[in-house]
Structure formats: structure tokens, C-alpha cells
Design a protein around this motif. Structure first.
Motif, short mmCIF file in Angstrom:
data_model
loop_
_atom_site.label_atom_id
_atom_site.label_comp_id
_atom_site.label_asym_id
_atom_site.label_seq_id
_atom_site.Cartn_x
_atom_site.Cartn_y
_atom_site.Cartn_z
N ARG A 47 57.17 8.49 -8.24
CA ARG A 47 56.40 8.20 -9.08
C ARG A 47 55.82 9.23 -10.03
N TRP A 48 56.88 10.19 -10.14
CA TRP A 48 56.54 11.15 -11.19
C TRP A 48 57.62 11.44 -11.89
N SER A 49 57.46 11.64 -13.57
CA SER A 49 58.48 12.04 -14.42
C SER A 49 58.23 13.21 -15.39
N VAL A 50 59.09 13.75 -15.86
CA VAL A 50 58.77 14.84 -16.87
C VAL A 50 59.31 14.22 -17.89
N VAL A 51 58.48 14.63 -19.13
CA VAL A 51 58.84 14.12 -20.64
C VAL A 51 58.97 15.28 -21.61
N ALA A 52 59.84 15.34 -22.24
CA ALA A 52 59.90 16.39 -23.33
C ALA A 52 60.41 15.79 -24.74
N SER A 53 59.67 16.05 -25.92
CA SER A 53 59.97 15.33 -27.07
C SER A 53 59.84 16.48 -28.26
N GLY A 54 60.53 16.24 -29.25
CA GLY A 54 60.64 17.17 -30.49
C GLY A 54 60.33 16.05 -31.84
#
Length: 178
Positions: A47-54
Motif C-alpha cells: 500500500r505504499w509508493s514513492v513518487v518523484a516529479s520535476g
């Protein structure tokens, strides 16, 4: 060398996970303002996710300037499964900006953290659509000046440092899950 080894170990461990999923994201709301953006989201647990955005906005005209370069890293806790349903998130952001209009210009940087809540819908097997909004607290350090001072005045530069509570995330995004 240690950093490269740690990154390689992280990538190998991420690829070894059997339930591993990743998604490439685009924020349509940011695109509507002329901000080019892309992100990646990786499910790291049930139930966990890691997100990275630019984010990058190159717009600069005589009356409007919106040059922004920003990066966001966060974690999401999904209610049922990643990429579908309700989620809560924590994120941190760093940005460098040079923005302004006909009356004032701002040149500076900001850093902060915030929390958000959102909902994602599966549109198809590989596509999803999500809405997200949240608040954050940011430290801002910038210089302000009028863009067109009168000929008899010197340019008045003012330096400001402050902490603000502001909207942290406003996303209408589309994701391709692979």
C-alpha cells in the motif's frame, strides 16, 4: 563511489520485487500553465509508493515572467492498492524561480514539505487518472524589484526571507502504469 554502489543496489533490489509496479506521470494542470513536467511513481510495498516529479517553466515575456525549476519527492499511502483509490501523501519540494508581472519581479528559491490527499481512478489496464491537493510549509528567500523604474529613481531591491503556509500540491494527472 559509495553513492553509485548504493544507487545500483537500490535499482537491483527494486527490480527483484515481485509485485513491483512503476508509473510515468504527467500533471495536466501544470501543462495548462506552460510548465513542462514529468514524474515517476514506484510501488514499494502493498500500500505504499514513492513518487518523484520535476517541473520546468521557461516562459519569459516583457509583461510576464514564469521561469521555474522545481523538484518534488514524496511518499503515498494507498487505502487499498497502488494507483487506484484514495491515498494520503507526504512530500518535500525544492524550487528556484524568477517570476513576475508588470508591477513586481521576484528572484529566489524555496524549500519545504507538505501533505496531501487524493484519489486515483483506473481508466484502462495501464492508464490511471488522479486528483490531488494539499498544504505545505515553505521557507522562501527572494529579492523583489519593480521591472520598470522611473528614469529619475534608482532600482530599489528588497530582500525577503519568510516562512509561508501555502497550497503544496494541486494535481490533475495522468499515469501510465507498466
Amino acid at each position: 563511489m559509495k553513492r553509485i554502489f548504493a544507487l545500483l543496489l537500490f535499482v537491483l533490489a527494486a527490480n527483484a520485487a515481485s509485485a513491483q509496479q512503476a508509473a510515468v506521470r504527467v500533471n495536466a494542470l501544470a501543462l495548462a500553465t506552460g510548465t513542462l513536467n514529468a514524474g515517476i511513481e514506484v510501488a514499494v510495498a502493498e500500500r505504499w509508493s514513492v513518487v518523484a516529479s520535476g517541473y520546468w517553466n521557461p516562459i519569459a515575456t516583457d509583461n510576464l515572467r514564469m521561469k521555474v525549476l522545481a523538484g518534488t519527492v514524496g511518499v503515498r499511502r494507498w487505502r487499498c492498492e497502488p494507483y487506484a483509490g484514495l491515498f494520503w501523501g507526504l512530500h518535500s519540494t525544492v524550487a528556484r524561480y524568477r517570476v513576475g508581472n508588470g508591477r513586481n519581479r521576484y528572484n529566489g528559491w524555496t524549500a519545504g514539505a507538505g501533505s496531501s490527499v487524493g484519489y486515483a481512478w483506473r481508466l484502462a489496464r495501464r492508464w490511471s487518472f488522479s486528483l490531488e491537493g494539499g498544504l505545505g510549509i515553505y521557507y522562501m528567500d527572494d529579492t523583489r524589484w519593480p521591472p520598470r523604474p522611473s528614469p529619475v529613481e534608482d532600482v530599489l531591491l528588497r530582500h525577503y526571507r519568510r516562512v509561508v503556509l501555502a497550497p503544496a500540491k494541486m494535481e490533475v494527472s495522468f499515469s501510465y502504469v507498466f
